[in-house]
Design an enzyme around this catalytic site. Structure first.
Site, PDB file in Angstrom:
ATOM      1  N   HIS A  93    -100.055  41.640  -3.752  1.00 46.19           N
ATOM      2  CA  HIS A  93    -101.719  41.802  -4.466  1.00 46.19           C
ATOM      3  C   HIS A  93    -101.815  42.401  -5.575  1.00 46.19           C
ATOM      4  O   HIS A  93    -101.482  43.849  -5.503  1.00 46.19           O
ATOM      5  CB  HIS A  93    -102.831  42.424  -3.676  1.00 46.19           C
ATOM      6  CG  HIS A  93    -103.980  41.222  -3.806  1.00 46.19           C
ATOM      7  ND1 HIS A  93    -104.517  41.572  -4.896  1.00 46.19           N
ATOM      8  CD2 HIS A  93    -104.985  40.533  -2.858  1.00 46.19           C
ATOM      9  CE1 HIS A  93    -105.738  40.837  -5.135  1.00 46.19           C
ATOM     10  NE2 HIS A  93    -105.726  40.008  -3.987  1.00 46.19           N
ATOM     11  N   ASP A 109    -104.386  36.902   3.734  1.00 52.93           N
ATOM     12  CA  ASP A 109    -103.967  35.680   4.147  1.00 52.93           C
ATOM     13  C   ASP A 109    -102.693  36.261   5.441  1.00 52.93           C
ATOM     14  O   ASP A 109    -102.663  35.110   6.402  1.00 52.93           O
ATOM     15  CB  ASP A 109    -102.921  34.308   2.808  1.00 52.93           C
ATOM     16  CG  ASP A 109    -103.830  34.087   2.261  1.00 52.93           C
ATOM     17  OD1 ASP A 109    -104.759  33.590   2.460  1.00 52.93           O
ATOM     18  OD2 ASP A 109    -103.836  34.172   0.754  1.00 52.93           O
TER      19      ASP A 109
HETATM   20  N1  ACO Z   1     -92.202  39.449  -1.400  1.00 53.15           N
HETATM   21  C1  ACO Z   1     -91.373  40.808  -1.521  1.00 53.15           C
HETATM   22  N2  ACO Z   1     -92.072  40.966  -2.820  1.00 53.15           N
HETATM   23  C2  ACO Z   1     -93.166  41.232  -3.548  1.00 53.15           C
HETATM   24  C3  ACO Z   1     -94.064  40.535  -3.132  1.00 53.15           C
HETATM   25  C4  ACO Z   1     -93.401  39.879  -1.295  1.00 53.15           C
HETATM   26  N3  ACO Z   1     -94.990  39.225  -0.697  1.00 53.15           N
HETATM   27  N4  ACO Z   1     -95.510  40.471  -3.522  1.00 53.15           N
HETATM   28  C5  ACO Z   1     -94.185  41.546  -4.653  1.00 53.15           C
HETATM   29  N5  ACO Z   1     -93.576  41.681  -4.579  1.00 53.15           N
HETATM   30  C6  ACO Z   1     -92.372  42.156  -5.520  1.00 53.15           C
HETATM   31  C7  ACO Z   1     -91.817  41.615  -6.099  1.00 53.15           C
HETATM   32  O1  ACO Z   1     -90.941  40.546  -5.881  1.00 53.15           O
HETATM   33  C8  ACO Z   1     -91.988  42.554  -7.939  1.00 53.15           C
HETATM   34  O2  ACO Z   1     -90.882  42.805  -7.127  1.00 53.15           O
HETATM   35  P1  ACO Z   1     -89.608  43.300  -9.016  1.00 53.15           P
HETATM   36  O3  ACO Z   1     -90.920  44.733  -9.237  1.00 53.15           O
HETATM   37  O4  ACO Z   1     -89.016  44.126  -8.414  1.00 53.15           O
HETATM   38  O5  ACO Z   1     -89.614  42.196  -9.343  1.00 53.15           O
HETATM   39  C9  ACO Z   1     -92.985  43.135  -7.382  1.00 53.15           C
HETATM   40  O6  ACO Z   1     -93.075  43.553  -6.129  1.00 53.15           O
HETATM   41  C10 ACO Z   1     -94.343  43.148  -8.260  1.00 53.15           C
HETATM   42  O7  ACO Z   1     -94.547  41.778  -7.408  1.00 53.15           O
HETATM   43  P2  ACO Z   1     -95.413  40.689  -8.573  1.00 53.15           P
HETATM   44  O8  ACO Z   1     -94.884  39.590  -8.821  1.00 53.15           O
HETATM   45  O9  ACO Z   1     -95.166  41.064  -9.944  1.00 53.15           O
HETATM   46  O10 ACO Z   1     -96.900  41.355  -8.761  1.00 53.15           O
HETATM   47  P3  ACO Z   1     -97.822  39.928  -8.856  1.00 53.15           P
HETATM   48  O11 ACO Z   1     -99.262  41.566  -8.645  1.00 53.15           O
HETATM   49  O12 ACO Z   1     -97.645  39.056 -10.002  1.00 53.15           O
HETATM   50  O13 ACO Z   1     -98.190  39.155  -8.081  1.00 53.15           O
HETATM   51  C11 ACO Z   1     -99.027  38.013  -5.737  1.00 53.15           C
HETATM   52  C12 ACO Z   1     -98.954  39.048  -6.638  1.00 53.15           C
HETATM   53  C13 ACO Z   1     -98.794  37.001  -6.450  1.00 53.15           C
HETATM   54  C14 ACO Z   1     -99.516  37.898  -4.659  1.00 53.15           C
HETATM   55  C15 ACO Z   1     -97.426  38.734  -4.720  1.00 53.15           C
HETATM   56  O14 ACO Z   1     -97.630  39.580  -4.409  1.00 53.15           O
HETATM   57  C16 ACO Z   1     -96.995  37.103  -3.726  1.00 53.15           C
HETATM   58  O15 ACO Z   1     -96.559  36.356  -4.921  1.00 53.15           O
HETATM   59  N6  ACO Z   1     -97.897  37.264  -2.896  1.00 53.15           N
HETATM   60  C17 ACO Z   1     -96.915  36.102  -1.770  1.00 53.15           C
HETATM   61  C18 ACO Z   1     -97.737  35.396  -1.664  1.00 53.15           C
HETATM   62  C19 ACO Z   1     -99.574  35.635  -1.122  1.00 53.15           C
HETATM   63  O16 ACO Z   1     -99.289  35.811  -0.259  1.00 53.15           O
HETATM   64  N7  ACO Z   1    -100.214  35.599  -1.591  1.00 53.15           N
HETATM   65  C20 ACO Z   1    -101.720  35.237  -1.716  1.00 53.15           C
HETATM   66  C21 ACO Z   1    -101.966  36.902  -2.722  1.00 53.15           C
HETATM   67  S1  ACO Z   1    -103.956  36.757  -1.761  1.00 53.15           S
HETATM   68  C22 ACO Z   1    -104.449  35.266  -2.605  1.00 53.15           C
HETATM   69  O17 ACO Z   1    -104.703  34.744  -3.649  1.00 53.15           O
HETATM   70  C23 ACO Z   1    -105.595  35.133  -1.657  1.00 53.15           C
END
Ligand code: ACO
Length: 382
Positions: free
Chosen positions: A267, A319
């Site tokens: 998140h 979610d």
């Molecule tokens: N699975 C594996 N690795 C992850 C995940 C995940 N679900 N989420 C984040 N990471 C990792 C990223 O790859 C990144 O790694 P790195 O630094 O080695 O590149 C690090 O954690 C930081 O992640 P970001 O994507 O930069 O975090 P950001 O704040 O931009 O994204 C997001 C948040 C979009 C929710 C992300 O965690 C994600 O894509 N999650 C999966 C989709 C999801 O569940 N979305 C629902 C969110 S809640 C809502 O909107 C209601």
């Protein structure tokens, strides 16, 4: 003059992370301390004591109703659930394969045709529109689910609560009490979340003084994405693809090795814990036990443990357990995100009303990283 790379002095923050975009008195999030507050009330308190209609009132009016106010408000909302026959006829003309989220996005836009004041930015008119769309969203989703199966839509029953009536219109029978309670809880927990992507989109559209329907249609389009609200449907798809508890570890290891994101985890704001997740987890467990089918729930727990072993800052988000909860109460998988809309419409509407009551066009700047000083050469000479 030679070609140069231009860079503004002010650097952009990728994804607008941690940027404060505006004042708002609707929702407060303290990420590090895992707090979520609607209009001053802790989410845990609302989850335990309130119900969806009361939370909608709270978000729209900014205060808790008394008994009489709530009764009147709930009656108005319930009587607004009926969708005109002409709208149902339109649904019948849609391709049966259309995703319910695309159908809902389109129908919200279409409902503006039936509103004589569709372009009004007057607060009272928009309040009426908000009531109407919040009330009708469930009816539209349920009607579409039946129409695509060749069944007749079921008319709303204003004597039932929003959650009870939605389940009845989808499942075709009076819903189990616990299932209706769990859906009501889900609707409370997702009703608002500060400046998330879809709410921000709603406010940006509202800030141009475009109409309520356009603002909400923008928000639905944004929520649909799998990095936002679309994740709940992807969670259940992932669990189905894994298929069995013995295959969970291998699947997750491989996915992480291939840098695949695990849906329902991570998140932007909550790096320690999403306060809504444990509440949903408890309810998902209760529903699975009642159904005497713990397969999906147990697999979800396994995935959660595996990720917790590896990462400190990747907790399940709202979610993740909502997928197991909605699945076990019998909701078709592709209705998960539209149900998220049913809830978030309350928050979007509150934000739209807040935006237009003290409006300034939202128009940020870009940090230009392209070239400058290029000399135009006629096409024959390139
Ligand atoms: N699975 C594996 N690795 C992850 C995940 C995940 N679900 N989420 C984040 N990471 C990792 C990223 O790859 C990144 O790694 P790195 O630094 O080695 O590149 C690090 O954690 C930081 O992640 P970001 O994507 O930069 O975090 P950001 O704040 O931009 O994204 C997001 C948040 C979009 C929710 C992300 O965690 C994600 O894509 N999650 C999966 C989709 C999801 O569940 N979305 C629902 C969110 S809640 C809502 O909107 C209601």
């Amino acid at each position: 003059m030679s070609e140069t790379q231009t860079q503004n002095t002010q650097q952009a923050q990728a994804g607008l992370q941690d940027l404060i975009a505006s004042n708002s008195s609707i929702c407060y999030i303290d990420g590090p301390n895992c707090h979520l507050v609607y209009r001053g009330y802790q989410i845990e308190d609302l989850a335990q004591h309130s119900h969806f209609e009361e939370v909608v009132y709270l978000l729209l009016f900014g205060k808790m109703p008394n008994q009489k106010e709530l009764q009147q408000f709930s009656n108005e909302l319930a009587s607004d659930r009926t969708v005109p026959d002409s709208v149902l006829k339109l649904l019948k003309a849609f391709p049966k394969k259309a995703h319910p989220m695309a159908v809902l996005r389109t129908m919200i836009s279409i409902l503006s045709f039936y509103d004589k004041e569709d372009n009004s930015v007057a607060y009272e008119e928009n309040f009426k529109k908000a009531m109407s769309i919040i009330a009708k969203a469930g009816t539209i989703i349920a009607a579409w689910d039946r129409i695509r199966q060749g069944k007749k839509p079921i008319a709303p029953d204003p004597k039932l609560t929003y959650a009870e009536d939605f389940l009845r219109m989808v499942l075709g029978k009076k819903p189990d009490e616990l299932y209706a309670k769990s859906l009501d809880l889900y609707l409370i927990l997702l009703a608002d979340h500060e400046f998330n992507a879809s709410t921000f989109a709603c406010r940006v559209t509202g800030s141009t003084l475009s109409d309520y329907y356009s603002a909400i249609t923008s928000a639905v389009g944004v929520l649909k994405g799998p990095l936002h609200g679309g994740a709940n449907e992807q969670v259940i798809k992932m669990i189905m693809e894994i298929g069995d508890k013995d295959k969970v570890q291998d699947y997750i290891e491989k996915a992480l090795a291939n840098k695949k994101k695990i849906m329902g985890f991570g998140h932007r704001v909550y790096k320690v814990k999403d306060p809504r997740s444990p509440i949903l987890k408890d309810m998902a467990r209760e529903v699975s036990e009642k159904k005497e089918d713990l397969k999906i729930f147990r697999m979800s727990e396994q995935i959660e443990s595996l990720l917790a072993e590896r990462y400190k800052n990747l907790p399940p988000n709202v979610d993740f357990y909502s997928a197991s909860l909605l699945y076990n109460i019998g909701i078709p998988t592709d209705l998960f995100t539209p149900i998220f809309v049913m809830s978030r419409l309350a928050g979007w509407s509150a934000h739209y009303l807040e935006q237009i009551s003290d409006n300034r066009l939202i128009r940020p700047r870009a940090n230009y990283t392209g070239l400058s000083n290029l000399v135009y050469t006629p096409i024959q000479q390139r």
